[in-house]
Write a protein that holds these residues in place. Structure first.
Motif, short mmCIF file in Angstrom:
data_model
loop_
_atom_site.label_atom_id
_atom_site.label_comp_id
_atom_site.label_asym_id
_atom_site.label_seq_id
_atom_site.Cartn_x
_atom_site.Cartn_y
_atom_site.Cartn_z
N SER A 13 0.83 -1.22 0.00
CA SER A 13 0.00 0.00 0.00
C SER A 13 0.86 1.26 0.00
CB SER A 13 -0.90 0.03 1.24
OG SER A 13 -1.69 -1.10 1.29
N SER A 51 -1.53 -4.91 -2.75
CA SER A 51 -2.41 -4.33 -1.74
C SER A 51 -3.09 -3.13 -2.39
CB SER A 51 -1.58 -3.87 -0.54
OG SER A 51 -0.85 -4.93 -0.02
N GLY A 52 -3.65 -2.26 -1.57
CA GLY A 52 -4.21 -1.03 -2.11
C GLY A 52 -5.73 -1.03 -2.15
N ALA A 53 -6.36 -2.14 -1.70
CA ALA A 53 -7.83 -2.15 -1.69
C ALA A 53 -8.36 -1.15 -0.66
CB ALA A 53 -8.33 -3.56 -1.38
N VAL A 54 -7.80 -1.18 0.53
CA VAL A 54 -8.27 -0.24 1.56
C VAL A 54 -8.03 1.19 1.08
CG1 VAL A 54 -7.87 0.62 3.89
CG2 VAL A 54 -7.93 -1.85 3.49
N ARG A 66 -7.28 6.24 7.25
CA ARG A 66 -7.58 4.80 7.37
C ARG A 66 -8.42 4.55 8.62
NH1 ARG A 66 -4.60 -0.13 5.78
NH2 ARG A 66 -4.80 -1.65 7.43
N ASN A 136 -4.72 -10.41 -4.37
CA ASN A 136 -4.81 -9.69 -3.09
C ASN A 136 -5.42 -10.65 -2.08
OD1 ASN A 136 -4.76 -7.71 -1.11
ND2 ASN A 136 -6.13 -6.30 -2.18
N GLU A 137 -5.26 -10.32 -0.82
CA GLU A 137 -5.99 -11.08 0.20
C GLU A 137 -7.48 -10.81 0.01
OE1 GLU A 137 -5.43 -12.05 4.79
OE2 GLU A 137 -5.94 -9.96 4.48
N ASP A 139 -10.12 -9.69 1.57
CA ASP A 139 -10.23 -8.99 2.85
C ASP A 139 -11.60 -9.07 3.51
OD1 ASP A 139 -7.57 -8.03 3.00
OD2 ASP A 139 -8.04 -6.46 1.56
N GLU A 145 -3.67 -10.21 6.61
CA GLU A 145 -2.82 -9.20 5.98
C GLU A 145 -3.28 -7.78 6.32
OE1 GLU A 145 -0.05 -9.94 4.66
OE2 GLU A 145 -0.27 -12.08 4.30
N LEU A 146 -4.59 -7.62 6.58
CA LEU A 146 -5.07 -6.30 7.01
C LEU A 146 -4.47 -5.96 8.37
CD1 LEU A 146 -8.90 -6.40 6.23
CD2 LEU A 146 -7.31 -4.65 5.48
N ASP A 150 0.28 -6.64 5.29
CA ASP A 150 0.24 -5.90 4.03
C ASP A 150 0.63 -6.81 2.85
OD1 ASP A 150 -0.20 -3.70 2.41
OD2 ASP A 150 1.84 -2.96 2.61
N ASN A 151 0.21 -8.06 2.91
CA ASN A 151 0.43 -9.04 1.83
C ASN A 151 1.85 -9.58 1.72
OD1 ASN A 151 -2.21 -9.12 1.03
ND2 ASN A 151 -1.97 -7.72 -0.70
N LEU A 208 0.05 3.91 5.88
CA LEU A 208 -1.08 3.15 5.37
C LEU A 208 -0.88 1.65 5.46
CD1 LEU A 208 -3.86 3.64 4.17
CD2 LEU A 208 -2.87 3.09 1.98
N THR A 210 0.57 -2.08 6.53
CA THR A 210 0.67 -2.67 7.86
C THR A 210 1.88 -3.56 7.97
OG1 THR A 210 -0.80 -4.37 7.04
CG2 THR A 210 -1.81 -2.64 8.36
#
Ligand code: GLU
Length: 260
Positions: A13, A51-54, A66, A136-137, A139, A145-146, A150-151, A208, A210
């Motif tokens: 992310s 990542s990057g979905a959130v 976040r 991606n995970e 989520d 991963e969240l 972070d994957n 951002l 994790t």
């Protein structure tokens, strides 16, 4: 015969967003996708773990930062994942490439039957040179991963499952720094024994993502123990990715652990 390598590229992310911001950065994403396209042109086979979905869900959900609680993060990822894939789809199209989305959990990969389905789907997808799998995970059903990685771990599991030659972890740091208090000294170029440097890892995290270096080194440890060479390099210097894969550039390389 091609000299192509099987490469897993992990985009965290922290490198998909604008500097010091939680907003996705379309320029940065374009550069990363360009690097993937160049690697494919050079004959390599590429799988992206992104990542990057959130991050992509924040603006549509009208969050300025976040969210703190897990359920809202999961909801945010559910909204953001479609935006993220839309971005990949349109950026890849500029290179006549198409995205294939795979949403996975550690539980999927820990189950032999499901893991084999994932592996065979990946292998089949990669028979189509115009397709780039982006993983991606998932989520909305898993939070590992969240919460922690972070994957990072997901990317090493995918690399091991696929039998990748290289796992390239792209992050905001140029590699594993020789001295985390003196970034000007640069990264350690080669690490032959990840067990010896794992204590180096601080729990540092970007605003951002994790993951942090500790989670990356644990992922590296699993991958090199399973025969996958790992590289940690800066995703903010996406233009050097082809050089890094070719053995040059600024990064830290972790050699494969040879069984005695
Ligand atoms: N799967 C999550 C995402 O794509 C992990 C990264 C995070 O916690 O921000 O957004």
């Amino acid at each position: 015969m091609t000299s192509g390598k099987r490469i897993v590229l992990k985009f965290g992310s922290g490198i998909l967003t604008k500097l010091h911001s939680v907003e996705p950065d379309p320029v940065q994403m374009r550069k990363l996708v360009e690097a993937v396209a160049l690697l494919k042109q050079a004959g390599h086979s590429c799988v992206v773990v992104s990542s990057g979905a959130v991050a992509s869900g924040l603006r549509p959900m009208q969050f300025k930062e976040r969210p703190g609680d897990m359920t809202t993060l999961q909801a945010c990822a559910a909204v953001g994942q479609t935006h993220l894939m839309h971005a990949y789809e349109s950026l890849l199209r500029d290179h006549d490439l198409h995205v294939a989305q795979l949403l996975l959990t550690h539980e999927d990969l820990g189950n032999p039957d499901r893991a084999e389905r994932v592996r065979s789907t990946l292998v089949r997808l990669l028979e189509f040179p115009q397709v780039v799998p982006v993983i991606n995970e998932n989520d909305s059903v898993a939070i590992e991963e969240l919460r922690f990685g972070d994957n990072d771990k997901l990317s090493s599991q995918v690399a091991l499952l696929w039998g990748a030659d290289i796992l390239l972890l792209l992050t905001s740091a140029p590699g594993l720094l020789k001295d985390s208090t003196r970034p000007q000294d640069g990264p350690i170029p080669v690490v032959d024994d990840v067990d010896e440097v794992i204590h180096h890892a601080s729990g540092d995290k970007s605003s951002l993502g994790t993951g942090g270096m500790a989670s990356k080194l644990r992922a590296v440890q699993e991958a090199v123990n399973g025969g996958v060479e790992c590289i940690i390099a800066s995703g903010r210097q996406a233009e050097q990715i082809p050089a890094v894969i070719a053995g040059q550039g600024t990064c830290t390389r972790f050699t494969v652990k040879r069984l005695q």
